[in-house]
Design a protein around this motif. Structure first.
Motif, short mmCIF file in Angstrom:
data_model
loop_
_atom_site.label_atom_id
_atom_site.label_comp_id
_atom_site.label_asym_id
_atom_site.label_seq_id
_atom_site.Cartn_x
_atom_site.Cartn_y
_atom_site.Cartn_z
N GLY A 729 -109.41 -115.48 29.13
CA GLY A 729 -108.39 -115.05 30.07
C GLY A 729 -107.75 -113.74 29.65
O GLY A 729 -108.25 -113.02 28.79
N THR A 730 -106.61 -113.44 30.28
CA THR A 730 -105.89 -112.19 30.05
C THR A 730 -104.65 -112.43 29.21
O THR A 730 -103.86 -113.33 29.52
N THR A 731 -104.50 -111.64 28.18
CA THR A 731 -103.38 -111.79 27.26
C THR A 731 -102.46 -110.58 27.32
O THR A 731 -102.92 -109.44 27.15
N PRO A 732 -101.16 -110.76 27.58
CA PRO A 732 -100.22 -109.63 27.48
C PRO A 732 -99.98 -109.26 26.02
O PRO A 732 -99.99 -110.12 25.13
N ILE A 733 -99.76 -107.97 25.77
CA ILE A 733 -99.56 -107.46 24.42
C ILE A 733 -98.26 -106.66 24.40
O ILE A 733 -98.13 -105.65 25.08
N ASN A 734 -97.31 -107.11 23.60
CA ASN A 734 -96.02 -106.43 23.49
C ASN A 734 -96.08 -105.36 22.40
O ASN A 734 -96.65 -105.58 21.33
N SER A 735 -95.46 -104.24 22.68
CA SER A 735 -95.39 -103.16 21.69
C SER A 735 -94.05 -102.44 21.80
O SER A 735 -93.42 -102.43 22.86
N ILE A 736 -93.64 -101.85 20.68
CA ILE A 736 -92.51 -100.93 20.65
C ILE A 736 -93.05 -99.56 20.29
O ILE A 736 -93.78 -99.41 19.31
N ILE A 737 -92.72 -98.56 21.11
CA ILE A 737 -93.24 -97.20 20.90
C ILE A 737 -92.07 -96.24 20.70
O ILE A 737 -91.11 -96.25 21.47
N ILE A 738 -92.17 -95.44 19.66
CA ILE A 738 -91.18 -94.41 19.37
C ILE A 738 -91.92 -93.09 19.18
O ILE A 738 -92.92 -93.04 18.45
N TYR A 739 -91.44 -92.03 19.84
CA TYR A 739 -92.11 -90.74 19.67
C TYR A 739 -91.11 -89.60 19.68
O TYR A 739 -90.04 -89.67 20.28
#
Length: 961
Positions: A729-739
């Motif tokens: 199935g489809t899995t959501p992926i959480n991320s924190i991005i800083i640039y």
């Protein structure tokens, strides 16, 4: 009018005061007061005399002149500019409405159609570049093909031919209008070939379309309305502040014939300057020898190579050969293919709402009403699913149609040896070219529909090919079928060599110039994606593959797509379309598509007697970063003009994100808490991050931190289906991005400062009171639950869930399937946010950002202000961190091979065993009987493991399971 329009439309999305004596909120009171105090008329003084800053007198009356500019990207642009009088005093009767409409028209008989058919241009847009109190500037923006670049004078000639056609038509109409003969006006009104009738009809259509758009559009956010409203109130007063440009009171009788004629008289070569922006045009000017005859001595200071004062843009000014100007000035021998547009059959005449709606839903918008999910109407295992939702919130005669063709051949290729679909960059590029060719082929025939508010698009996604159609519901389903009939033409008659060449050239230029024309922060994101989500090998590979694409290969790919029997459809129709009409469309589409599918081309997963394998579903792809590992990327920017450096830090959560359903309740609880916590942390983080690193320390002029979500779909091959460690199935992926984008500080120092800030931020979290946390989470949850205000936005939100999760749920369990899709995941997530405490925030922070098992990638890009050093000492500044440094794409691709797809949590023990042994182990009855022998066999099969103690512990855990 301002008060009457704003208050009812925006009252549903403005928080109302609890004061029963005054039902208006403070915001509404301010709007009401402003409406009462504002003057009805414009603030502008009487019209200012025409005084254009761009005029031929500044170039010694030598217009037309040619301006050649050095491009920053790989483009082939041609611009034509005409200084014209100001139009502010004309308001809704501005000549620009009809001039832009006709010169920018893309239907049959237009200059675009003539030039596109000749393979000279691929795009045109027309409109005012400047609109000032004392002047305006008309701009014609043209995108040239390779052939068009070589024959740009012919392109300009065709534009002038059409300008003369418009001028002569309006002149004839003007003469008919003023001719003192009895019955001439009556005759012109009934004769569609009469110039006056033609121009009046075009003006009437323009007015109707603009008026419809004003009356049949849902309001956007109140915050976005305020700036534009303030400007229009200042310019036009309150009476026309909202309706300006919508032509509400215009008809064929209000055609500004005289003003239009005066403006068209100025569309001549002598009142025009032309800009060419392309590398070949610039190189051509460099190669030209400057003639030094006496006639040019006085012009030497005006013409030649120059540099713009403020931005440093290189440009060249030159006169245009007199013979060319004379050719452009000829008003005879006009091309017979040029003519005014015919009547638009797609302008809606029936704006009634569906009879199936309850009476209360027809009285006006109900944006504050809870959103009902779509209903599953048809679930055909062999073809696909139809979802339907009759709109009861927006009260608009509009509808949205989204059709996803789950076709693995859109970017995969079947591998007979591995018995599975494998990603193929070449296949994906063929799909992109094919879709672009399709758009170009239908550009002229569907342009009337676009003008009438009936929009369509086709695009390639990781899940397949998506067809969208949105607009007025009267013609929508019929129009959609007409487009699909063109695409599913088994002969592929829409595919032409000229369209293939044009779009292949556009794509080659895009990919070949990408690494030489972007900002440093865009490159930082590019290299991160190349590691985590891309399955190809970058823009260099794409550029090389595009060279091999041909007309025949595109036709062959089209036949492959149409003939694949494994294609499944996922369709959502929402809005002002009845259930019966939705079913009719779906069945028509099914008949159209299935008739072309070659039953002998079933090359997907087959079935055996022991195991019935699930269908292979294409979807998005993401790699899982390894726990406890920091990957530091270092790349020098290839853009010679980019001086900035950039850093992008991506923290990827090892816990799958919340998707609203699941079999493991404990895992669901963990995922929803962490997802809510990460969203909240990013909300808390954003302001102090900006204040500290941007405002106080001034490390860069772009500093940002945000929450990001990606998705990864696991589709099983025959071998993978035997491994129950892989999540289907489809899995959501959480991320924190800083640039950060900076010309001041080198990228490694930026990373160090970000890390130091993040360490101090944790202390801030520790000291946050529960009341402060609640304030943050309440605001965020409230924003999450804001009612959707646009029909197409609601349709996109629903279809995203259908596309991601319906195969996973409906292909396995059809009982109460409609209720099983995560329609209310936002509400669940908002509730979880409101219940967060400090401990949960810190747990999420430590797991994703600060803990030893975190997974992150840091992308450093060095502009010309910084040099990429071979030894990056700061890569080792972390304590107890496993750091991998990469400074080439070769190393990046090697590192990529070590990463598995997110969601495929394969056990190490079964990952290294032969397929037959895996199958043997999974048979529990056999496994229990021979547990001792299996343990020995496992030990022997895993001699390649480096750590024997680790091998034994894993084997023992497997045996116990």
């Amino acid at each position: 009018m301002l008060k009457q329009w704003v208050l009812p439309k925006f009252s549903a999305i403005i928080d109302r005061s609890k004061n029963t004596q005054n039902p208006l909120s403070k915001a509404e009171q301010l709007v009401s007061a402003a409406a009462n105090e504002s003057p009805d008329d414009s603030y502008l003084s009487p019209p200012i005399p025409y005084n254009p800053p761009l005029h031929s007198k500044f170039q010694s009356n030598t217009w037309p002149i040619l301006l050649t500019t050095l491009p920053l990207q790989s483009v082939r642009k041609l611009y034509m500019y005409f200084p014209l009088p100001s139009v502010k005093q004309y308001k809704d009767q501005s000549p620009y409405h009809i001039i832009s409409h006709l010169l920018g028209h893309e239907g049959p008989g237009s200059c675009f159609a003539l030039l596109q058919n000749a393979e000279l241009i691929d795009a045109i847009s027309v409109g005012p570049r400047l609109e000032e109190p004392d002047h305006s500037l008309l701009q014609i923006n043209i995108s040239l093909t390779v052939k068009g670049e070589q024959h740009w004078e012919d392109v300009v000639s065709a534009i002038f031919e059409y300008c003369y056609l418009l001028h002569d038509s309006v002149k004839s109409a003007k003469e008919l209008k003023t001719k003192p003969k009895m019955g001439i006006e009556k005759e012109s009104n009934s004769d569609t070939s009469c110039p006056l009738a033609q121009i009046q009809h075009i003006w009437e259509e323009v007015s109707r379309v603009n008026s419809l758009r004003f009356h049949q559009t849902s309001p956007g956010p109140a915050l976005s309305l305020a700036p534009s409203l303030a400007s229009t109130v200042r310019r036009y007063g309150t009476k026309m502040s909202l309706s300006m440009g919508s032509l509400l009171n215009e008809s064929k009788d209000t055609l500004p014939l005289n003003t239009l004629y005066e403006f068209l008289k100025l569309l001549t070569p002598q009142n025009c300057f032309i800009e060419r922006c392309s590398q070949s045009a610039w190189e051509g000017k460099q190669k030209e020898e400057i003639q030094k005859d006496n006639t040019r001595i006085k012009l030497s200071q005006i013409f030649g190579f120059k540099k713009e004062k403020w931005y440093g843009v290189d440009y060249h000014l030159s006169p245009i050969d007199e013979e060319i100007v004379q050719k452009w000035s000829r008003r005879t021998n006009r091309n017979a293919l040029l003519h005014l547009p015919k009547e638009n059959p797609f302008i809606p005449t029936d704006l009634s709402l569906c009879e199936d709606l309850p009476p209360e839903a027809t009285k006006g918008p109900r944006i504050d009403m809870p959103i009902r999910p779509p209903t599953l109407v048809i679930n055909d295992k062999n073809f696909g699913r139809l979802w339907h939702k009759l709109d009861d919130r927006y009260c608009l005669p509009k509808a949205s149609l989204i059709l996803l063709l789950r076709n693995p051949a859109s970017q995969h290729k079947w591998d007979q040896h591995k018995d599975s679909w494998l990603f193929c960059s070449n296949t994906g590029l063929h799909s992109s070219i094919l879709i672009d060719v399709f758009h170009d082929a239908l550009a002229q025939t569907t342009y009337d529909a676009e003008l009438a508010g009936l929009h369509w698009s086709m695009s390639r996604s990781p899940s397949g090919i998506i067809f969208r159609c949105f607009g007025y519901s009267q013609h929508l389903t019929r129009f959609a079928i007409q487009i699909l009939e063109h695409f599913f033409d088994k002969e592929g008659s829409f595919i032409s060599e000229k369209h293939v060449r044009t779009n292949k050239d556009l794509m080659i230029r895009y990919y070949s110039s990408y690494l030489k024309s972007q900002r440093a922060d865009n490159y930082a994101s590019y290299y991160t994606n190349l590691l985590t989500s891309s399955r190809g090998f970058g823009v260099e590979e794409s550029s090389a593959l595009l060279e091999e694409i041909s007309f025949n290969s595109v036709r062959k790919h089209h036949q492959t797509l149409l003939g694949l029997s494994e294609t499944k459809a996922e369709c959502l129709i929402s809005g002002n379309v009845s259930k019966i009409d939705a079913e009719k469309f779906f069945l028509q589409a099914q008949k159209l598509m299935t008739g072309l599918m070659d039953k002998n081309q079933h090359i997907g997963l087959s079935y055996n007697n022991a195991n019935k394998l699930p269908s292979w579903i294409p979807g998005p792809f993401e790699r899982a970063l390894r726990e406890g590992e920091d990957v530091n990327l270092h790349f020098q920017s290839q853009n010679p003009e980019e001086q900035n450096g950039a850093v992008q830090i991506t923290f990827q959560s090892n816990t799958p994100g919340f998707k609203g359903f699941g079999r493991d309740s404990a895992q669901m609880k963990k995922s929803i808490i962490q997802t809510a916590a990460l969203r909240s942390l990013c909300h808390i983080l954003r302001e102090p991050l900006f204040n500290e690193l941007r405002t106080k320390e001034q490390l860069g002029y772009i500093v940002n931190g945000h929450y990001d979500i990606d998705f990864s779909t696991i589709s099983l091959t025959r071998d993978q289906a035997l491994d129950d460690s892989i999540t289907i199935g489809t899995t959501p992926i959480n991320s924190i991005i800083i640039y950060i984008l900076s010309r001041k500080v080198p990228p490694p120092i930026l990373t160090k400062r970000i890390d130091e800030f993040l360490e101090s931020f944790r202390e801030r979290l520790v000291n946050l009171s529960e009341e402060e946390i609640k304030n943050y989470t309440d605001v965020l949850s409230k924003n999450l639950l804001k009612p959707i205000q646009k029909l197409n936005a609601e349709a996109d939100d629903h279809f995203a869930k259908i596309a991601r999760y319906s195969p996973e749920i409906l292909d396995n369990d059809e009982v109460n399937a409609n209720q099983s899709l995560p329609w209310h995941s936002k509400e669940d997530l908002a509730a979880a946010m409101q219940g967060l405490n400090r401990i949960q925030l810190l747990d999420a922070w430590d797991a994703v950002v600060a803990g030893k098992n975190r997974s992150r990638v840091v992308s450093h890009v060095y502009g010309s202000s910084f040099k990429l050093e071979s030894n990056i000492l700061l890569d080792k500044h972390g304590i107890n961190r496993n750091i991998v440094s990469i400074d080439s794409t070769k190393k990046l691709f090697k590192q990529r091979e070590k990463l598995s797809q997110y969601g495929s949590t394969r056990r190490y023990i079964t990952a290294t065993l032969p397929l037959k042994l895996q199958s043997f182990i999974k048979d529990k009855s056999k496994f229990i009987c021979v547990s001792v022998g299996t343990g020995l066999l496992l030990y022997a099969a895993n001699m390649v493991w480096n750590n024997r103690e680790e091998k034994n512990s894993v084997a023992n855990r497997k045996i116990k399971s």
